[in-house]
Design an enzyme around this catalytic site. Structure first.
Site, PDB file in Angstrom:
ATOM      1  N   PHE A  54     -38.189   0.804 -60.427  1.00  0.00           N
ATOM      2  CA  PHE A  54     -39.462   0.140 -60.702  1.00  0.00           C
ATOM      3  C   PHE A  54     -39.885  -0.722 -59.520  1.00  0.00           C
ATOM      4  CE2 PHE A  54     -42.723  -1.781 -63.422  1.00  0.00           C
ATOM      5  CZ  PHE A  54     -43.080  -0.685 -64.180  1.00  0.00           C
ATOM      6  N   ILE A  58     -43.014   2.348 -55.976  1.00  0.00           N
ATOM      7  CA  ILE A  58     -43.392   3.656 -56.526  1.00  0.00           C
ATOM      8  C   ILE A  58     -43.429   3.605 -58.053  1.00  0.00           C
ATOM      9  CG2 ILE A  58     -42.885   6.124 -56.519  1.00  0.00           C
ATOM     10  CD1 ILE A  58     -43.222   5.130 -53.727  1.00  0.00           C
ATOM     11  N   LYS A 102     -36.808  15.201 -45.085  1.00  0.00           N
ATOM     12  CA  LYS A 102     -37.991  15.975 -45.449  1.00  0.00           C
ATOM     13  C   LYS A 102     -37.912  17.401 -44.925  1.00  0.00           C
ATOM     14  CE  LYS A 102     -40.521  11.732 -46.053  1.00  0.00           C
ATOM     15  NZ  LYS A 102     -41.203  10.634 -45.366  1.00  0.00           N
TER      16      LYS A 102
END
Lengths: 333, 333
Positions: free
Chosen positions: A8, A11, A219
């Site tokens: 929390f 994002i 990524k």
């Protein structure tokens, strides 16, 4: 349509806000709303099978630093206490072990719960294991936001370009490095550009993961596995960061009509993150905190997409698109 | 998985070639191949319920200018003679009446046949009627290639950004005009740039549809109806072409760090094609024959996509992606 939000921070708060904003959209598309039945941060949790009020979650987090009013030791024991359809996983990423994110994702899939995550660590370490488990359990897992933030590169490659042979993807996948390198284009030294990135909130206090290229490496691993069907992990990436780029190198590039950019490249045979010389005006010479990818295809030639690589609501956009994909399949449109 | 190809010009030949190239892909994904059971151009047709050899179709078209060895008068009577699952419609576009393309699409949908088309005319005139008919008959209609060629803007907006509120789309949707305007950036007069575009094969002998903005207008209409859920036609677009742009205007723009580009803009309230001043370096200042679109969204901010707006295999890429979308739904993945 019950979701549990793990993590929390920026994002988690962003997606909570987005779920509030999209109330009307969900009602119109599905005839019912998305209900948050659980939320957890590193310190606390709160659950309610009848649904939590998103606004109260955001307010409590802001006031107390905690999303919930109860402590916990084992996340899975909290998730055991409530029934939900989709786990939204955005705990801090851990590229060494996969961390609590990997545990949470594994828990959900083992319980037949669909997952949306932006957590790069688990995907960069255990992509095949996670996908195999999802398949075995008949679960859907969405991870659009794990690469390129709001730039929908995974959907673009897997769905919009379905049938295409994608030959390679080259791109800028880290907005922090690009911000620093863009500042260096204009003559700033590395240290000053980094400090400015930190002041602007683009770089963490410990910027290692960004400037050493580790974040970009995660990524390209996710792209290699999802788009190219490879089976690689973080440790297979050939990584060079931007810490050794100095003003002389940038000036020399500029004198030749070039800029230096941290480029991730992935193809059936390549898996690399490194600073490269890019001609000014080339799509990959883009300045600022944007992310961009050039997708080389067999039939369509090059397709270029760019968008904001990070940000509270920007990342929430990617999560929402994955969530809608799952809800369309489960609750029919 | 039987297809009928209507229109055997550049696009029809491109998709035939692409179907040949993708044989292995189709076999792997569906366990069977795509079979062309009929092909038609303006003069001739050929059908074979057992499948036609794509190579022979291309060879005959090249040698004789005709795809088939038989004449016909009414297209629907030819399509009546063979059973197929998907119509691939790429006859020449007609923005006044919808032409034979509209007839062919209507025929297919009325017979419960799915459609892939790049034919802008029918979509720009009768979008709602076509979609309503498709829905009534339980048919899928794909038209990704009708806007932006290989640039997958429709899938991007409808699927990748599902859940997003798209506020507006501004883009360059005609490569011919952009080629001419890019040449004018460098000081060429309009007429010379147009002649060069014709010599390069980018502009037709009659360039009216491109340079008057009619082609771009068709595209904004398709985006308005599909992405924004509007109900507009070609006649609702506020259109200004590029014929009145002269060297003085371009020079004045340049002196202010700008270029002139033919921009299509669509939003819930706007529907316009007009030449605009764009700052150099802005994503919409892109030179050459590329298409580009800037999609403004509520959560993700601006997302920019670019790709080749036309071309034999480039357009075939969009058709293949629509075809795969249909085959996935009909023949399972």
């Amino acid at each position: 349509m019950r979701v549990f939000i793990c993590g929390f921070g920026t994002i988690g708060q962003g997606i909570t806000e987005a779920i509030m904003m999209k109330e009307e959209f969900f009602l119109k598309r599905y005839g019912k709303n998305v209900s948050i039945v659980g939320a957890m941060d590193s310190k606390s949790y709160v659950i309610d099978q009848n649904g939590l009020d998103p606004k109260s979650l955001l307010d409590r987090k802001k006031k107390t630093g905690k999303v919930g009013d109860k402590d916990y030791e084992v996340p899975s024991k909290v998730m055991d206490m409530v029934e939900f359809d989709v786990l939204i996983e955005n705990t801090p990423t851990d590229v060494k072990t996969g961390g609590v994110g990997l545990e949470n994702i594994t828990y959900a899939l083992n319980h037949g719960i669909d997952v949306v995550t932006v957590n790069k660590g688990p995907l960069a370490l255990k992509y095949k294991e996670i996908m195999d488990l999802a398949k075995e359990k008949g679960c859907i897992i969405g991870y659009e936001g794990s690469v390129g933030g709001a730039m929908p590169i995974i959907d673009l490659c897997l769905y919009d370009l379905a049938g295409e042979k994608i030959k390679s993807i080259r791109g800028i996948f880290n907005g922090t490095c690009n911000y620093i390198l863009s500042k260096m284009d204009n003559g700033q030294p590395f240290e000053q550009a980094l400090r400015e990135a930190q002041q602007q909130g683009y770089a963490e206090t410990d910027p290692t993961s960004d400037i050493e290229g580790y974040d970009s490496a995660c990524k390209v691993v996710i792209l290699a596995n999802s788009v190219f069907g490879r089976n690689v992990t973080f440790n297979d990436v050939d990584i060079t960061g931007i810490t050794s780029i100095n003003a002389d190198a940038v000036a020399l590039a500029r004198a030749n009509g070039m800029v230096i950019r941290l480029i991730g490249e992935v193809s059936p045979t390549k898996l690399e993150v490194s600073p490269r010389l890019i001609p000014k005006g080339h799509p990959l010479s883009i300045p600022g905190t944007l992310n961009v990818a050039e997708i080389s295809t067999e039939l369509a030639g090059p397709i270029v997409i760019s968008g904001r690589g990070a940000g509270r609501l920007e990342t929430a956009s990617a999560i929402i698109s994955d969530l809608v994909g799952i809800l369309d399949k489960r609750f029919g449109e």
